[in-house]
Write an enzyme that holds these catalytic residues in place. Structure first.
Site, PDB file in Angstrom:
ATOM      1  CG  HIS A 160      -2.058  -0.944   1.190  1.00  0.00           C
ATOM      2  ND1 HIS A 160      -1.865  -2.298   1.362  1.00  0.00           N
ATOM      3  CD2 HIS A 160      -3.394  -0.788   1.044  1.00  0.00           C
ATOM      4  CE1 HIS A 160      -3.027  -2.926   1.322  1.00  0.00           C
ATOM      5  NE2 HIS A 160      -3.969  -2.047   1.122  1.00  0.00           N
ATOM      6  N   GLY A 209      -0.066  -2.947  -5.604  1.00  0.00           N
ATOM      7  CA  GLY A 209      -1.072  -4.007  -5.518  1.00  0.00           C
ATOM      8  C   GLY A 209      -2.472  -3.491  -5.263  1.00  0.00           C
ATOM      9  CD  GLU A 322     -11.291  -6.639   2.444  1.00  0.00           C
ATOM     10  OE1 GLU A 322     -10.574  -5.915   1.745  1.00  0.00           O
ATOM     11  OE2 GLU A 322     -11.598  -6.365   3.621  1.00  0.00           O
ATOM     12  CB  CYS A 340     -14.012   1.163   0.273  1.00  0.00           C
ATOM     13  SG  CYS A 340     -13.433   2.055   1.708  1.00  0.00           S
ATOM     14  CB  CYS A 409     -10.431   1.890   4.136  1.00  0.00           C
ATOM     15  SG  CYS A 409     -11.293   0.300   4.245  1.00  0.00           S
ATOM     16  CB  CYS A 410     -15.638   2.037   5.231  1.00  0.00           C
ATOM     17  SG  CYS A 410     -15.248   0.466   4.433  1.00  0.00           S
TER      18      CYS A 410
HETATM   19  O1  FUB Z   1      -6.444  -2.432   1.857  1.00  0.00           O
HETATM   20  C1  FUB Z   1      -6.728  -1.506   2.883  1.00  0.00           C
HETATM   21  C2  FUB Z   1      -8.142  -1.126   2.806  1.00  0.00           C
HETATM   22  O2  FUB Z   1      -8.915  -2.307   2.915  1.00  0.00           O
HETATM   23  C3  FUB Z   1      -8.514  -0.488   1.518  1.00  0.00           C
HETATM   24  O3  FUB Z   1      -8.735   0.846   1.652  1.00  0.00           O
HETATM   25  C4  FUB Z   1      -9.773  -1.137   1.107  1.00  0.00           C
HETATM   26  O4  FUB Z   1      -9.683  -1.598  -0.190  1.00  0.00           O
HETATM   27  C5  FUB Z   1     -10.006  -2.246   2.090  1.00  0.00           C
HETATM   28  O5  FUB Z   1     -10.357  -3.422   1.492  1.00  0.00           O
HETATM   29 ZN    ZN Z   2     -13.348   0.410   3.205  1.00  0.00          ZN
END
Ligand code: FUB
Ligand code: ZN
Length: 652
Positions: A160, A209, A322, A340, A409-410
Site C-alpha cells: 500500500h 497491488g 474481499e 469503499c 478505510c470506509c
Molecule cells: O487495503 C486496505 C483497505 O482495505 C482499503 O482501503 C480497502 O480496499 C479495504 O479493502
Molecule cells: Zn473500506
C-alpha cells in the site's frame, strides 16, 4: 514590505484561491476525450432535503469524532514520531496514513462549499504534522520508515505504499481547491517526483497491488499540467513484466494491474482494488482516448452490472479476499459489499459518464449512492458499516455498525463522498448543462460558452417524484438542458412553462431539452416513485422465488422489529400479486422516511418447532395467515436495535 505591495499580493492570492475553488472534483476541462466537464462544489448550494441531515452529520459528528479516534489510536502520532515530536511506537496497519489523507480530503470538500473554521484549523494542524514528517528525498510513509525502512518498495503487492501516496495527492489537490494553499499538495508532489525519479520503465520496476494512485496521478496531471504524472499512471496501469516474476497464479486475479489493464476481461479479485483500477483507467482514457482502454472499460462495466453487482449497488460478494465471486454469486447474508467498494463504483461511473454521457452510468452511481454507500454511515454520523449485507439474522454479535475498524478505510471514504456530493449534481458540455442528480439546490455557474447561469431545483426527491427547475441564464440563451430520466422512473413526464415537452420522455436516458431559455423558465419533471417489485435473474440462486421492493432510487428492506408482534421477518411471503401498498411519511422515524406496508402471508406453524427436513410439503403458503408487513429504506437498517433484516423477500 510596502502596504500597497501587500494589498496587491493579497488580492492576487485571493484571485488564485477563487480560481482553485472553481475547479470541480474531477477536472476534465482540458481532457481531450471528455464529453462533459464537472461543476465545482462551490457552485452548488444544497438546500433542505434528503442529503442535508446526512451531510450535516458528517460535518458535525463524523469528521470531528474520526479525528479524535485518529488521535486516540496513535494514527496522527505516527507522523509525529517521524518528525521527532513524539517518541512512540508506530500503531495501526500499514495503510493508516491513507485514512488521514482521506479525512483531510473530506474536510477540504466541506471547505470548498463553505468555510468551517474549526474543521479548517484542525485540518491545518494535521497538515503541519504530515509536512514535518516528510524526508528530504520526498519520501513519506509512516510505516516504511525507521525500523521498517528496509521494507520500502519490497512489498509492492500488499504494501500500500503508492496507495497511501495516491490519497495524499488527492487530499493535497482538494485542499488547494478549498483554500488556495499548496503546502499539502507540495508534500504529495515531492513524493510523486521521488517515485517518478527512482522508478519506471528505464529505471527500477514498481507496482502497486492496491490501485488508487492512478486516479490521483491523473488529477495531479490535470492540476499541474505536468504530463509525467499521467505517464507514471500509464506505466502503473500497463504493468511492468519485471514485476510478474514469481507471482503465484491466483494473485494475478487479485492484483488487478499487475498485467496490462487492457488484458482484463472480467471483474474479479478484490472489489475495491478492481473498482479503483477501473476508475484510474477511465481517467487515463479521458486524457488519451486509447481504444483498448475504451473497450476494456465497457466490457468490465457490462460484466459488473449484468452479473456481479447487488441491487444496492454494492460489489464484492466474498469475505475471502474481499472479492468478486462467480457470475451471479450474490449471497445476501454473506455479502461482503464493503462501503469503499460501492464508493469505487461511483468514482468509476462518474468518469464513465464524462467520457460517454449515457444515463446508465449515473443510474448506477445513484443506486450505490442512495443504498450501498449511504447505508455505510449511521443516521447519527458516528457509526460505520464496513460490510453492507442484504440480510442479517439479528444476532447482536454481528456488530455491523462500529465507530472504528482497525482497517478504517470506509469511514473517511463515506465522509469524502458525502462532503463532495454537490460536485456530482451537474456537468456542462459544449451544448449546455447536464442534470445528473436531483436535490433541492441552487447552481450558480456558467455554460462553456460563458453564459452565466443559475438553476434552482426544488424537490422532495427521493420521497417525492416532482422536481421543479427554474432556469435563469443572465439573458436569453439557446442551449440544451439534459435531464437524467432514471431507468426505473416509468412513466416520467416533463413540462416547460406548464406545456408538455414536445418529445417523448424515455426512462434510462438523458432527455435533451433544446431551446432558447429565458430567465425564469420553469421545467417540471415528474418521475414515478410508486413502490415497485424487482426480481433477480434466476441465475442468482439465492433470490429465486423472492422479490425486492424499491421506491424511486431507494431499495427497501424488512426489519424484524417492525413486523406483526410474535412473527419472524423471515417467515413472511410478500403478496406480489396484490401488495396493496400503503405509503406513509414518518417524520419522526429514522430521520424521516417514507415507510411502506404491503400485503403478505405467513404459513401457519412455527418453523422453530419444525424439523430441519421433512416430507414435502412441510412449509407452504397453501394454508396461510394474511397480514401486513412493513418496509423501511435499506440505508436505515440497523439504526435501532439488533433485529433480523432482509432485502429479498419470499414472494407469493
Ligand atoms: O487495503 C486496505 C483497505 O482495505 C482499503 O482501503 C480497502 O480496499 C479495504 O479493502
Ligand atoms: Zn473500506
Amino acid at each position: 514590505m510596502k502596504r500597497s505591495l501587500l494589498i496587491v499580493l493579497a488580492a492576487a492570492m485571493a484571485l488564485l484561491a477563487k480560481d482553485q475553488r472553481s475547479r470541480p472534483v474531477l477536472d476534465t476541462a482540458r481532457s481531450p476525450h471528455a464529453a462533459l466537464r464537472g461543476v465545482p462544489i462551490s457552485a452548488v448550494r444544497f438546500g433542505d432535503g434528503f442529503w442535508a441531515p446526512r451531510r450535516q452529520a458528517v460535518v458535525d459528528v463524523s469528521l470531528p469524532t474520526l479525528l479524535e479516534l485518529f488521535e486516540q489510536k496513535g494514527i496522527i502520532d505516527n507522523f509525529r514520531r517521524l518528525s521527532g515530536k513524539k517518541e512512540v511506537r508506530r500503531r495501526g496497519p500499514l495503510f493508516t496514513d491513507s485514512d488521514v489523507y482521506k479525512w483531510l480530503e473530506a474536510v477540504a470538500f466541506v471547505l470548498q462549499e463553505r468555510d468551517h473554521p474549526a474543521l479548517r484549523q484542525s485540518a491545518a494542524r494535521v497538515i503541519q504534522e504530515i509536512a514535518a514528517a516528510q524526508e528530504p528525498s520526498g519520501y513519506l510513509n509512516t510505516y516504511y520508515s525507521r525500523e521498517n525502512r528496509g521494507e520500502r518498495h519490497k512489498n509492492m503487492r500488499h504494501g500500500h505504499e503508492l496507495y497511501c501516496l495516491g490519497h495524499l495527492i488527492q487530499a493535497g489537490i482538494a485542499w488547494q481547491r478549498a483554500t488556495g494553499e499548496t503546502r499539502l499538495l507540495e508534500v504529495g508532489r515531492r513524493m510523486a517526483d521521488y517515485v517518478d525519479r527512482e522508478f519506471g520503465p528505464n529505471r527500477r520496476p514498481i507496482f502497486e497491488g492496491h490501485p488508487e494512485i492512478e486516479l490521483a496521478l491523473a488529477e495531479l496531471y490535470r492540476s499541474t499540467g505536468d504530463r509525467k504524472y499521467l505517464a507514471l499512471a500509464a506505466y502503473l496501469l500497463q504493468g511492468d513484466p519485471r514485476n510478474e516474476a514469481d507471482v503465484p497464479p491466483r494473485e494475478f486475479v487479485y492484483l488487478f494491474t499487475i498485467k496490462p489493464f487492457t488484458s482484463r476481461t472480467r471483474m474479479e479479485g478484490h472489489a475495491v482494488r478492481a473498482g479503483y483500477a477501473c476508475s484510474g483507467a477511465a481517467d487515463y482514457y479521458l486524457e488519451t482516448g486509447e481504444a483498448a482502454y475504451a473497450a476494456t472499460l465497457q466490457r468490465l462495466w457490462e460484466d459488473m452490472t449484468a452479473r456481479k453487482q447487488y441491487l444496492t449497488g454494492g460489489i464484492g460478494s466474498r469475505a475471502q479476499g474481499e472479492a468478486f465471486g462467480e457470475p451471479y454469486e450474490l449471497p445476501n447474508q454473506q455479502a461482503y459489499t464493503e462501503s469503499c467498494a460501492a464508493i469505487s463504483t461511483m468514482f468509476w461511473n462518474w468518469r464513465m459518464v464524462h467520457a460517454w454521457p449515457e444515463a446508465k452510468y449515473m443510474d448506477n452511481f445513484e443506486r450505490a449512492l442512495y443504498n450501498g454507500a449511504n447505508a455505510g454511515l449511521s443516521l447519527d454520523g458516528r457509526l460505520y458499516c464496513y460490510r453492507n449485507p442484504l440480510e442479517l439474522t439479528g444476532n447482536p454479535e454481528d456488530q455491523i455498525r462500529n465507530p472504528w475498524y482497525d482497517t478504517t478505510c470506509c469511514p473517511p471514504n463515506l465522509q469524502r463522498i458525502l462532503a463532495s456530493l454537490p460536485g456530482y449534481v451537474y456537468s456542462t458540455s459544449r451544448d449546455g448543462l447536464w442534470v445528473h442528480l436531483y436535490h433541492a439546490s441552487r447552481l450558480d455557474w456558467k455554460l462553456e460558452d460563458g453564459t452565466v447561469l443559475r438553476v434552482d431545483q426544488q424537490t422532495g426527491y427521493p420521497w417525492k417524484g416532482e422536481v421543479d427547475l427554474t432556469v435563469h441564464p443572465a439573458r436569453a440563451a439557446a442551449f440544451t438542458l439534459h435531464l437524467r430520466i432514471p431507468a426505473w422512473a416509468s412513466p416520467a413526464s416533463v413540462t416547460v412553462n406548464g406545456a408538455p415537452w414536445r418529445e417523448p420522455v424515455k426512462p434510462g436516458a438523458y432527455l435533451p431539452l433544446k431551446r432558447t431559455w429565458q430567465p425564469g423558465d420553469r421545467v417540471r419533471l415528474t418521475l414515478n416513485v410508486a413502490p415497485r417489485l424487482t426480481q433477480a435473474n434466476p441465475r442468482v440462486r439465492e433470490n429465486l422465488g423472492k422479490v425486492a421492493v424499491e421506491r424511486g432510487p431507494l431499495v427497501y428492506c424488512m426489519e424484524g422489529l417492525d413486523q406483526p408482534p410474535g412473527t419472524h421477518a423471515f417467515d413472511w411471503y410478500l403478496r406480489a400479486d396484490a401488495p396493496q401498498w400503503r405509503e406513509a411519511w414518518q417524520a419522526a422515524q429514522l430521520g424521516g422516511i417514507t415507510r411502506l406496508e404491503a400485503n403478505a402471508v405467513r404459513p401457519s406453524g412455527e418453523p422453530a418447532r419444525q424439523p430441519l427436513y421433512a416430507a414435502y410439503p412441510m412449509w407452504t403458503t397453501a394454508k396461510a395467515t394474511p397480514g401486513r408487513i412493513t418496509l423501511i429504506p435499506y440505508y436505515t437498517f440497523a439504526n435501532r436495535e439488533a433485529t433480523p433484516m432482509q432485502v429479498w423477500i419470499p414472494a407469493r
